[in-house]
Design a protein around this motif. Structure first.
Motif, PDB file in Angstrom:
ATOM      1  N   SER A  14       0.193  78.141  51.910  1.00 51.56           N
ATOM      2  CA  SER A  14       1.177  79.230  51.876  1.00 51.56           C
ATOM      3  C   SER A  14       1.122  79.995  50.551  1.00 51.56           C
ATOM      4  O   SER A  14       1.240  81.226  50.537  1.00 51.56           O
ATOM      5  CB  SER A  14       2.589  78.689  52.134  1.00 51.56           C
ATOM      6  N   GLU A  34      -0.909  75.704  39.871  1.00 54.22           N
ATOM      7  CA  GLU A  34      -1.342  74.576  40.708  1.00 54.22           C
ATOM      8  C   GLU A  34      -1.613  73.343  39.842  1.00 54.22           C
ATOM      9  O   GLU A  34      -2.272  73.441  38.806  1.00 54.22           O
ATOM     10  CB  GLU A  34      -2.618  75.000  41.475  1.00 54.22           C
ATOM     11  N   SER A 167       3.958  66.672  46.004  1.00 49.78           N
ATOM     12  CA  SER A 167       5.117  66.129  45.292  1.00 49.78           C
ATOM     13  C   SER A 167       6.383  66.699  45.930  1.00 49.78           C
ATOM     14  O   SER A 167       6.314  67.581  46.786  1.00 49.78           O
ATOM     15  CB  SER A 167       5.061  66.515  43.814  1.00 49.78           C
ATOM     16  N   GLU A 352       5.652  74.313  53.896  1.00 50.76           N
ATOM     17  CA  GLU A 352       6.222  73.008  54.232  1.00 50.76           C
ATOM     18  C   GLU A 352       7.410  72.614  53.352  1.00 50.76           C
ATOM     19  O   GLU A 352       8.122  71.657  53.669  1.00 50.76           O
ATOM     20  CB  GLU A 352       5.107  71.951  54.134  1.00 50.76           C
TER      21      GLU A 352
HETATM   22  C1  LIG Z   1      -4.948  65.049  56.208  1.00 50.31           C
HETATM   23  C2  LIG Z   1      -4.184  66.259  56.682  1.00 50.31           C
HETATM   24  C3  LIG Z   1      -4.715  67.050  57.693  1.00 50.31           C
HETATM   25  C4  LIG Z   1      -3.991  68.160  58.160  1.00 50.31           C
HETATM   26  N1  LIG Z   1      -4.553  68.946  59.129  1.00 50.31           N
HETATM   27  C5  LIG Z   1      -3.878  70.037  59.580  1.00 50.31           C
HETATM   28  C6  LIG Z   1      -4.465  70.913  60.530  1.00 50.31           C
HETATM   29  O1  LIG Z   1      -5.643  70.759  60.908  1.00 50.31           O
HETATM   30  N2  LIG Z   1      -3.714  71.957  60.980  1.00 50.31           N
HETATM   31  C7  LIG Z   1      -2.432  72.202  60.521  1.00 50.31           C
HETATM   32  O2  LIG Z   1      -1.804  73.172  60.956  1.00 50.31           O
HETATM   33  N3  LIG Z   1      -1.891  71.423  59.571  1.00 50.31           N
HETATM   34  C8  LIG Z   1      -2.575  70.357  59.088  1.00 50.31           C
HETATM   35  N4  LIG Z   1      -2.018  69.580  58.108  1.00 50.31           N
HETATM   36  C9  LIG Z   1      -0.710  69.997  57.526  1.00 50.31           C
HETATM   37  C10 LIG Z   1      -0.954  71.145  56.531  1.00 50.31           C
HETATM   38  O3  LIG Z   1      -1.983  70.773  55.644  1.00 50.31           O
HETATM   39  C11 LIG Z   1       0.313  71.478  55.748  1.00 50.31           C
HETATM   40  O4  LIG Z   1       1.403  71.656  56.612  1.00 50.31           O
HETATM   41  C12 LIG Z   1       0.091  72.757  54.922  1.00 50.31           C
HETATM   42  O5  LIG Z   1      -0.943  72.545  53.978  1.00 50.31           O
HETATM   43  C13 LIG Z   1       1.367  73.152  54.209  1.00 50.31           C
HETATM   44  O6  LIG Z   1       1.083  74.258  53.398  1.00 50.31           O
HETATM   45  P1  LIG Z   1       1.919  74.482  52.070  1.00 50.31           P
HETATM   46  O7  LIG Z   1       1.350  75.664  51.396  1.00 50.31           O
HETATM   47  O8  LIG Z   1       3.366  74.471  52.372  1.00 50.31           O
HETATM   48  O9  LIG Z   1       1.654  73.166  51.200  1.00 50.31           O
HETATM   49  P2  LIG Z   1       0.278  72.612  50.622  1.00 50.31           P
HETATM   50  O10 LIG Z   1      -0.873  73.188  51.337  1.00 50.31           O
HETATM   51  O11 LIG Z   1       0.440  71.144  50.558  1.00 50.31           O
HETATM   52  O12 LIG Z   1       0.252  73.223  49.138  1.00 50.31           O
HETATM   53  C14 LIG Z   1       1.158  72.818  48.137  1.00 50.31           C
HETATM   54  C15 LIG Z   1       0.447  72.916  46.796  1.00 50.31           C
HETATM   55  O13 LIG Z   1       1.387  72.665  45.750  1.00 50.31           O
HETATM   56  C16 LIG Z   1       0.785  71.833  44.785  1.00 50.31           C
HETATM   57  N5  LIG Z   1       1.835  71.075  44.088  1.00 50.31           N
HETATM   58  C17 LIG Z   1       2.724  70.199  44.613  1.00 50.31           C
HETATM   59  N6  LIG Z   1       3.497  69.685  43.643  1.00 50.31           N
HETATM   60  C18 LIG Z   1       3.092  70.251  42.469  1.00 50.31           C
HETATM   61  C19 LIG Z   1       3.507  70.113  41.104  1.00 50.31           C
HETATM   62  N7  LIG Z   1       4.510  69.321  40.737  1.00 50.31           N
HETATM   63  N8  LIG Z   1       2.859  70.858  40.177  1.00 50.31           N
HETATM   64  C20 LIG Z   1       1.843  71.682  40.502  1.00 50.31           C
HETATM   65  N9  LIG Z   1       1.405  71.849  41.776  1.00 50.31           N
HETATM   66  C21 LIG Z   1       2.039  71.134  42.740  1.00 50.31           C
HETATM   67  C22 LIG Z   1      -0.127  70.913  45.598  1.00 50.31           C
HETATM   68  O14 LIG Z   1      -1.147  70.363  44.804  1.00 50.31           O
HETATM   69  C23 LIG Z   1      -0.649  71.869  46.659  1.00 50.31           C
HETATM   70  O15 LIG Z   1      -1.850  72.482  46.295  1.00 50.31           O
HETATM   71  C24 LIG Z   1      -2.723  68.473  57.608  1.00 50.31           C
HETATM   72  C25 LIG Z   1      -2.208  67.674  56.585  1.00 50.31           C
HETATM   73  C26 LIG Z   1      -2.923  66.584  56.118  1.00 50.31           C
HETATM   74  C27 LIG Z   1      -2.336  65.742  55.007  1.00 50.31           C
END
Ligand SMILES: Cc1cc2nc3c(=O)[nH]c(=O)nc-3n(C[C@H](O)[C@H](O)[C@H](O)COP(=O)(O)OP(=O)(O)OC[C@H]3O[C@@H](n4cnc5c(N)ncnc54)[C@H](O)[C@@H]3O)c2cc1C
Length: 387
Positions: A14, A34, A167, A352
Motif C-alpha cells: 500500500s 521503511e 510490526s 492491512e
Molecule cells: C507469506 C505471505 C503470502 C501472501 N500472499 C498474498 C497473496 O498472494 N495475495 C494477497 O492478496 N495477499 C497476500 N498476502 C497478504 C499481503 O501480503 C498483505 O495483506 C499486504 O502486503 C498488506 O499490504 P500493506 O502495505 O498494508 O503491508 P505490508 O505489505 O506488510 O507493508 C508494510 C511495510 O511496513 C514496514 N514496517 C512495519 N513496521 C515498521 C517499522 N516499525 N519501521 C519501519 N518499517 C516498518 C514493513 O517492513 C513493510 O515493508 C500474503 C502474506 C504473506 C505473509
C-alpha cells in the motif's frame, strides 16, 4: 529537520502504491520510510513468489470489515483498473484456477513497476519507525533521525510474519493519538485440532477439494492435512471468519454420496477420495469399510457425515504463520472518501493497518492498492490529474 509534504510509513504494497500515485499525479514532496533494507518483502514472498495480485471476482462479500469503507475503496480503484495499471507497466498477469491473477514470472515485476512509478520519492530504507507525534507538522522519529511532514500516511501493515519486517507500529501510532484500534490476531492461517480430530494428523500431506461452512459463509477450495492440523486454501480463507466453535466440512462437495445406496463396491473404493483418507475417516466415525449396499440405514446416515463433518478447531497455527491479520485501526475512525482519520486532520491509514481483511486469493493486495489510491487521490486532490 527535513520537512516533506507527505511522509508514508512503510514501503510495502500500500505504501509503494500511494507513493507511486502521488509522484505521478502531484508535485508534492514525498518520503517513504521503511525498516527493511529492501522494500516490499511481504509482496515479494507472496503467492509463492508470484504475487496473487487480485481475483476475477472482487466485492465486499470477500472481506471482513466495514462494508461502506471496503465498497468505497474497491469502487475507486477496481480490479479492472488495478490490472490495467500494472499492464501499463508491462505486466502480463496470468489467471490460475479460473480465479486468481498472478504475476507470470515473479512478484519482483510488481515491485519494479511500483518503484519505477514512485521514482522521485525519497526512499529511506533501514529506518525503523519509533513514534509519531504532533500535528501540523507531524514529527516522525526513526532510529536514524527525525523528519517533519504536513501529512502522514500509515502503511505499516499487519503484525504477521515478523521476519519480513512486520510490526504493530501502526496500531501504536493510532493509539498514541487516541484513535480506536482492534488488536491484531492471526487470519489466513491453518487451524489446529482437538484430540477428537487427531486422526487427521496421520494424513499429513494429503489434500482434497473441500467445502467449508463457517459463520454463515461457504468456501470451496483445496484442503491440506498438515502435521499441526488442517491447512490449504479453503482452511486459510475459513480461518478469517472462525473465532471459536464449529466449522462444518464437506469432503466431497462434487459427489452425491446418497446415490451409493445400491453400490456393491466397498465404501473406500466408491467414494473418490484418497484411500488413506477414507480408511482414517471410516475408523474415526466407527464404520466398517464394506460394500455400500450392505450398510443399514443408520450406518448410511453415518456415512453421510462425510458431507457435513462438524468439528471445533482448538486454535490457529499463530501469527508467525498467518498470511494476514484481523484487527487494525477501527473502520469507524476512517473517512471512506479519503482514508483520513476523522479525529486527526492530515493522518491517514491504508492497507492491512486498517481493520479490513480479505479472504485468500488476491483480496488483500486489492484492498492494499485500492485504499492507497483513495488516499493518494485525496491528498493530491488539488493537483491530481487522472492518468
Ligand atoms: C507469506 C505471505 C503470502 C501472501 N500472499 C498474498 C497473496 O498472494 N495475495 C494477497 O492478496 N495477499 C497476500 N498476502 C497478504 C499481503 O501480503 C498483505 O495483506 C499486504 O502486503 C498488506 O499490504 P500493506 O502495505 O498494508 O503491508 P505490508 O505489505 O506488510 O507493508 C508494510 C511495510 O511496513 C514496514 N514496517 C512495519 N513496521 C515498521 C517499522 N516499525 N519501521 C519501519 N518499517 C516498518 C514493513 O517492513 C513493510 O515493508 C500474503 C502474506 C504473506 C505473509
Amino acid at each position: 529537520m527535513k520537512h516533506y509534504d507527505v511522509i508514508i510509513l512503510g514501503a510495502g504494497a500500500s505504501g509503494l502504491m500511494c507513493a507511486a500515485q502521488l509522484r505521478q499525479n502531484s508535485s508534492l514532496s514525498v518520503a517513504l520510510i521503511e525498516g527493511n533494507t529492501r522494500p516490499a518483502l511481504k509482496l515479494k514472498a507472496s503467492g509463492g513468489g508470484k504475487c496473487n495480485l487480485t481475483n476475477v471476482e472482487v466485492d465486499e462479500s470477500h472481506y471482513l470489515g466495514d462494508e461502506t469503507l471496503i465498497k468505497s475503496a474497491l469502487s475507486n480503484f477496481t480490479q479492472r483498473e488495478l490490472l490495467d495499471y500494472f499492464r501499463s507497466g508491462g505486466l502480463r498477469p496470468v489467471i490460475r484456477k479460473e480465479r486468481y491473477y498472478f504475476c507470470p514470472k515473479s512478484s519482483d515485476e510488481i515491485i519494479s513497476i511500483l518503484m519505477g512509478k514512485a521514482d522521485g520519492c525519497d526512499l529511506l530504507l533501514g529506518h525503523k519507525i519509533l513514534s509519531l507525534e504532533g500535528q501540523n507538522p507531524f514529527i516522525l522519529t526513526t532510529d536514524k533521525g527525525r523528519f517533519q511532514a504536513s501529512r502522514v500516511v500509515v502503511a505499516t501493515g499487519g503484525a504477521s510474519y515478523k521476519e519480513l519486517g512486520s510490526s504493530d507500529i501502526g496500531l501504536r501510532i493510532a493509539q498514541s493519538y487516541g484513535i480506536q484500534t482492534v488488536p491484531f490476531s492471526p487470519a489466513l492461517v491453518g487451524l489446529t485440532l482437538q484430540p477428537k480430530e487427531f486422526w487427521m494428523k496421520e494424513l499429513s500431506g494429503i489434500s482434497c477439494r473441500a467445502r467449508i461452512h463457517v459463520a454463515g459463509k461457504t468456501l470451496d477450495e483445496d484442503l491440506l492435512f498438515a502435521h499441526k492440523g488442517i491447512s490449504g486454501l479453503v482452511v486459510l480463507s475459513a480461518s478469517l471468519y472462525w473465532h471459536r466453535g464449529e466449522i462444518v466440512i464437506d469432503f466431497v462437495p462434487d459427489f452425491d454420496v446418497s446415490r451409493l445406496k445400491n453400490e456393491k463396491k466397498a465404501i473406500s473404493t466408491a467414494i473418490p477420495l484418497p484411500k488413506r483418507f477414507m480408511k482414517a475417516f471410516l475408523d474415526a466415525i466407527g464404520l466398517e469399510d464394506k460394500g455400500c449396499n450392505r450398510l443399514n440405514p443408520q450406518e448410511f446416515e453415518k456415512l453421510l457425515t462425510i458431507r457435513n463433518y462438524a468439528m471445533a478447531p482448538s486454535g490457529t497455527f499463530g501469527l508467525s504463520k498467518a498470511e494476514a491479520c484481523r484487527g487494525g485501526v477501527a473502520c469507524g475512525e476512517i473517512n471512506p472518501s479519503t482514508m483520513e482519520c476523522t479525529k486527526i486532520d492530515g493522518l491517514y491509514f491504508i492497507g492491512e493497518t486498517v481493520d479490513v481483511t480479505g479472504e485468500l486469493g488476491g483480496y488483500n493486495f486489492q484492498w492494499a492498492f485500492s485504499s492507497a489510491v483513495v488516499c493518494a487521490k485525496a491528498i493530491g486532490s488539488m493537483s491530481f490529474k487522472r492518468k
